[in-house]
Design an enzyme around this catalytic site. Sequence first.
Site, short mmCIF file in Angstrom:
data_model
loop_
_atom_site.label_atom_id
_atom_site.label_comp_id
_atom_site.label_asym_id
_atom_site.label_seq_id
_atom_site.Cartn_x
_atom_site.Cartn_y
_atom_site.Cartn_z
N VAL A 1 27.10 -51.78 48.04
CA VAL A 1 26.91 -50.72 49.02
C VAL A 1 25.49 -50.82 49.55
O VAL A 1 24.52 -50.82 48.79
CB VAL A 1 27.13 -49.32 48.41
CG1 VAL A 1 26.83 -48.23 49.43
CG2 VAL A 1 28.56 -49.17 47.90
N ALA B 1 20.20 -50.29 48.28
CA ALA B 1 21.54 -50.86 48.06
C ALA B 1 21.85 -50.80 46.57
O ALA B 1 20.98 -50.52 45.76
CB ALA B 1 21.59 -52.31 48.53
N LYS B 2 23.07 -51.05 46.21
CA LYS B 2 23.44 -51.21 44.80
C LYS B 2 24.74 -52.00 44.76
O LYS B 2 25.54 -51.94 45.70
CB LYS B 2 23.66 -49.84 44.14
CG LYS B 2 23.49 -49.87 42.64
CD LYS B 2 22.03 -49.84 42.27
CE LYS B 2 21.82 -49.83 40.78
NZ LYS B 2 20.40 -49.60 40.48
N GLY B 3 24.94 -52.72 43.66
CA GLY B 3 26.19 -53.46 43.49
C GLY B 3 26.78 -53.17 42.13
O GLY B 3 26.07 -52.74 41.22
N ASP C 1 20.51 -54.85 36.77
CA ASP C 1 20.67 -53.44 36.41
C ASP C 1 21.45 -53.46 35.09
O ASP C 1 21.39 -54.45 34.36
CB ASP C 1 21.41 -52.69 37.54
CG ASP C 1 21.36 -51.18 37.36
OD1 ASP C 1 20.30 -50.60 37.60
OD2 ASP C 1 22.38 -50.58 36.97
#
Length: 424
Positions: A66, A111-113, A152
């Site tokens: 995202v 953002a992050k995944g 992360d």
Amino acid sequence: MSSSQNDRERLSTNLIVENQFEIAANLIGLEPSMQVLLKSPFRTVSVEVPVRMDDGRLEVFRGYRVQHNGARGPCKGGVRYHPEADEEEVLGLATTMTWKTALLDIPFGGAKGGVQVRARDLSQRELEAITRQFTRRIALFLGPYRDIPAPDMNTNPQVMAWMLDEYSAKYGYTPAAVTGKPIALGGSLGREEATGRGAMIIMQSYGRDAGIPIKGGRVVIQGFGNVGAHLALFLHEQGAKVVAVSDVNGGLHNENGLDVPSLFEHTYIRRKPVAEFDGGDAMSDADDEIWKVSCDWLVPAALGSVITKEKNANTIDCKVVVEAANSPTTPIADKILEARGIQVLPDFLVNAGGVVVSYFEWTQNLQQEPWTLEQVNRRLQAKMTKAYEIVRELAESKGVPWRTSALAIALRRVADAEALRGGH
Ligand code: NAD
């Protein structure tokens, strides 16, 4: 308290982030159209990640990336491997990254995944296969000037090395395409411990201003991984007394202060449960007991939604909650703590050290010039201290909680960048 009562208040990260947004947006009078723009993600990519497992079965995992906002620079954020890393959670975390990069004034968006997988069940080969497949499927949307992943939960420098390899196979060698890499592949000195160091800098600054000295202060930490263990070590070096810590397997309590360097070696280096360390009393139910230990500084450094109305907000006995984890406090719990006069230092200020040094890593890669550890730490100190000062000033001048102050500053910066770029 029944577990269903507790569940009712255990809000998703995304709901917590949305609630906080409303409060700060109202404080700065953010125009409604800008609110709509800043709430929704720029782009959401959802991919299937088919992988041949060690036993020959084909498993299909779901992966997300995202990109919440890129008005201030390329999107930036970690990739987590966790069964609960669904689209909603990843969106909440991506949004927080936008506020974090803006608050720290680094030229990135958020953002992050995530890949929905139980990482601890995977072999090393399966972990690599998932990483490579996921990277291939989202590579089109990545790049040093588009979107830069980092480690992360349950991902690490090795995972970043595989991501870099896949990306580079497609587009040519591009070390600035990911951060949190091993040093040998262009990683930065000081990156591994940066989040713990950044949290320590915020605690030192607040301790000085609020008259709660670190030296001799009592600290309790939930989570003894990258963030919790490094923070404990730095605080111990500053003369703090770390009286209780916990990890996923249990907890440990010692009223005289734990021997943190030996515990660090035992748990962080040798990967053994904290409760098996011979230097304190093991907790039989750490999820419950850790919140009952009286302290000056209470540091959630593991999971989201751990401080809730039903569970512990009315009973925790500390002067300051230091949000080292992302979204550890639910909005209702936040209100209760405020009413009880317990200061909450918000996550996207406290745990920003990691992304700040990721920015330094990206800069070193683009400049093709490595920095010394001393340079990294000095600049980290400067960035964290500056963000701390502006958050404190606004909180004091407006009489609002620190979270609202920090978010208002970030929102204003992102909204201004959006307005200047225009195109909508
Ligand atoms: P990690 O995987 O290295 O460590 C997590 C720790 O939490 C481990 O000790 C684990 O055993 C413990 N834990 C898990 N479930 C627990 C439970 N129920 N009770 C007690 N302990 C539990 O992760 P990390 O990198 O240290 O990240 C911790 C938190 O900080 C996460 O919320 C993460 O999103 C956030 N964060 C990390 C960074 C970073 O640079 N690592 C940056 C910003 C935010």
